[in-house]
Design a protein around this motif. Structure first.
Motif, PDB file in Angstrom:
ATOM      1  N   VAL A 241       0.847  -1.197   0.000  1.00  0.00           N
ATOM      2  CA  VAL A 241       0.000   0.000   0.000  1.00  0.00           C
ATOM      3  C   VAL A 241       0.884   1.248   0.000  1.00  0.00           C
ATOM      4  CG1 VAL A 241      -1.790   1.269   1.240  1.00  0.00           C
ATOM      5  CG2 VAL A 241      -1.810  -1.239   1.231  1.00  0.00           C
TER       6      VAL A 241
ATOM      7  N   TRP B 293       0.344  -0.468  -5.134  1.00  0.00           N
ATOM      8  CA  TRP B 293      -1.135  -0.413  -5.188  1.00  0.00           C
ATOM      9  C   TRP B 293      -1.734  -0.928  -3.885  1.00  0.00           C
ATOM     10  CZ3 TRP B 293      -5.142  -3.827  -4.581  1.00  0.00           C
ATOM     11  CH2 TRP B 293      -6.397  -3.436  -5.076  1.00  0.00           C
ATOM     12  N   GLY B 294      -2.818  -0.313  -3.493  1.00  0.00           N
ATOM     13  CA  GLY B 294      -3.590  -0.802  -2.358  1.00  0.00           C
ATOM     14  C   GLY B 294      -5.071  -0.636  -2.636  1.00  0.00           C
TER      15      GLY B 294
ATOM     16  N   THR C 281      -9.073   0.327  -1.976  1.00  0.00           N
ATOM     17  CA  THR C 281      -9.691   1.510  -1.369  1.00  0.00           C
ATOM     18  C   THR C 281     -10.269   1.198   0.001  1.00  0.00           C
ATOM     19  OG1 THR C 281     -11.744   0.998  -2.549  1.00  0.00           O
ATOM     20  CG2 THR C 281     -10.244   2.597  -3.557  1.00  0.00           C
TER      21      THR C 281
ATOM     22  N   TYR D  56      -1.290   3.834  -6.628  1.00  0.00           N
ATOM     23  CA  TYR D  56      -2.755   3.859  -6.703  1.00  0.00           C
ATOM     24  C   TYR D  56      -3.372   3.327  -5.427  1.00  0.00           C
ATOM     25  CZ  TYR D  56      -2.882   4.670 -11.782  1.00  0.00           C
ATOM     26  OH  TYR D  56      -2.760   5.203 -13.040  1.00  0.00           O
ATOM     27  N   ARG D  57      -4.517   3.896  -5.063  1.00  0.00           N
ATOM     28  CA  ARG D  57      -5.455   3.275  -4.130  1.00  0.00           C
ATOM     29  C   ARG D  57      -6.699   2.989  -4.941  1.00  0.00           C
ATOM     30  NH1 ARG D  57      -4.332   3.534   1.511  1.00  0.00           N
ATOM     31  NH2 ARG D  57      -6.151   2.183   1.680  1.00  0.00           N
TER      32      ARG D  57
END
Length: 274
Positions: A139, A190-191, A193, A244-245
């Protein structure tokens, strides 16, 4: 036909990605600890597409062990001339410091050292791909100074929060190393939402397991829904680093000495591995 390698691909988001890309006609290599889970995953796809079995490979490994990571990387180097996508999704949560049979701190090895070995060891087959991409489910968005370079395995002052922050920042710096060596590579931290429904593998307290189960049921996303942004990234990668989330792009964490810190981290890890 694309070749897609997924660590932690037998459960949760990793399994959802494996199912999707098999159904899309890609060649999938899944790395995990449970052959039974892989067989169950494959059965859900082959019931509709018998060709999927010929495009799927399972490699058993415990990625908290350096020897297992090295063995898998060597196998992939020997077998695959190119790798289009590497998805680093293996997870096993530990609230406390744990020393493996190799004498190493388990979380540091699983969440960073194994990823370092995959990213650096598979540089050549990734370079050989037309549009290579790495999606690292570390994340994004932690402090730029989160790494203790003098005590990477946190022999003193270990806390789950400190360990998690250090791993996340280390994986951001790993992206600098990766794209420097291959400017055509897309490297994405990336993680999701929000919470994702999964088996929540790990050694955690009873209260955390109960909370995760309840909140996951009430508020969590299904894994196949949560991974839709990852599918988009793999299908249309943009060279360079990004964070990105879910589907929302975030600003990259920028420190005062990112390039120097990335090089220092690589040197420290190589010293650890000798």
């Amino acid at each position: 036909m694309r070749t897609i390698v997924i660590t932690g691909g037998t459960d949760g988001m990793g399994a959802a990605l494996a199912r999707h890309f098999l159904r899309a006609g890609d060649r999938i290599v899944v790395i995990g600890r449970s052959r039974a889970k892989f067989d169950a995953l494959l059965a859900t796809v082959t019931s509709d597409d018998r060709s999927a079995a010929a495009r799927a490979e399972f490699l058993a490994a415990d990625l908290s062990l350096v020897a297992d990571s090295r063995r898998v990387v060597e196998h992939l180097q020997a077998k695959h001339a190119w790798i289009d996508a590497l998805v680093l999704a293996a997870s096993f949560i530990r609230q406390h410091r744990h020393i493996t049979a190799e004498g190493r701190e388990a979380s540091w090895v699983l969440f960073f050292v194994s990823k370092y070995l995959f990213v650096t060891g598979l540089a050549a087959p990734l370079c050989a791909a037309e549009r290579p991409v790495i999606v690292n489910t570390a994340v994004p968005g932690t402090r730029a100074d989160a790494i203790d370079f003098d005590d990477l395995e946190m022999s003193e002052g270990f806390t789950f929060a400190r360990s998690n922050a250090q791993q996340r920042r280390a994986n951001e710096l790993l992206g600098i190393l990766a794209v420097t060596d291959n400017p055509d590579l897309a490297y994405v931290t990336w993680g999701p939402t929000r919470l994702v429904r999964s088996s929540f593998a790990g050694e955690v307290g009873k209260s955390m397991k109960i909370a995760a189960a309840v909140l996951g049921t009430l508020l969590g996303q299904r894994p196949d829904v949560a991974v839709r942004p990852i599918i988009g990234i793999v299908d249309a990668p943009t060279p360079g680093r990004a964070a990105y989330r879910g589907s929302k792009e975030l600003a990259l964490t920028v420190g005062d000495h990112d390039d120097e810190d990335a090089a220092r981290l690589a040197t420290a890890v190589e010293d650890q591995l000798r």
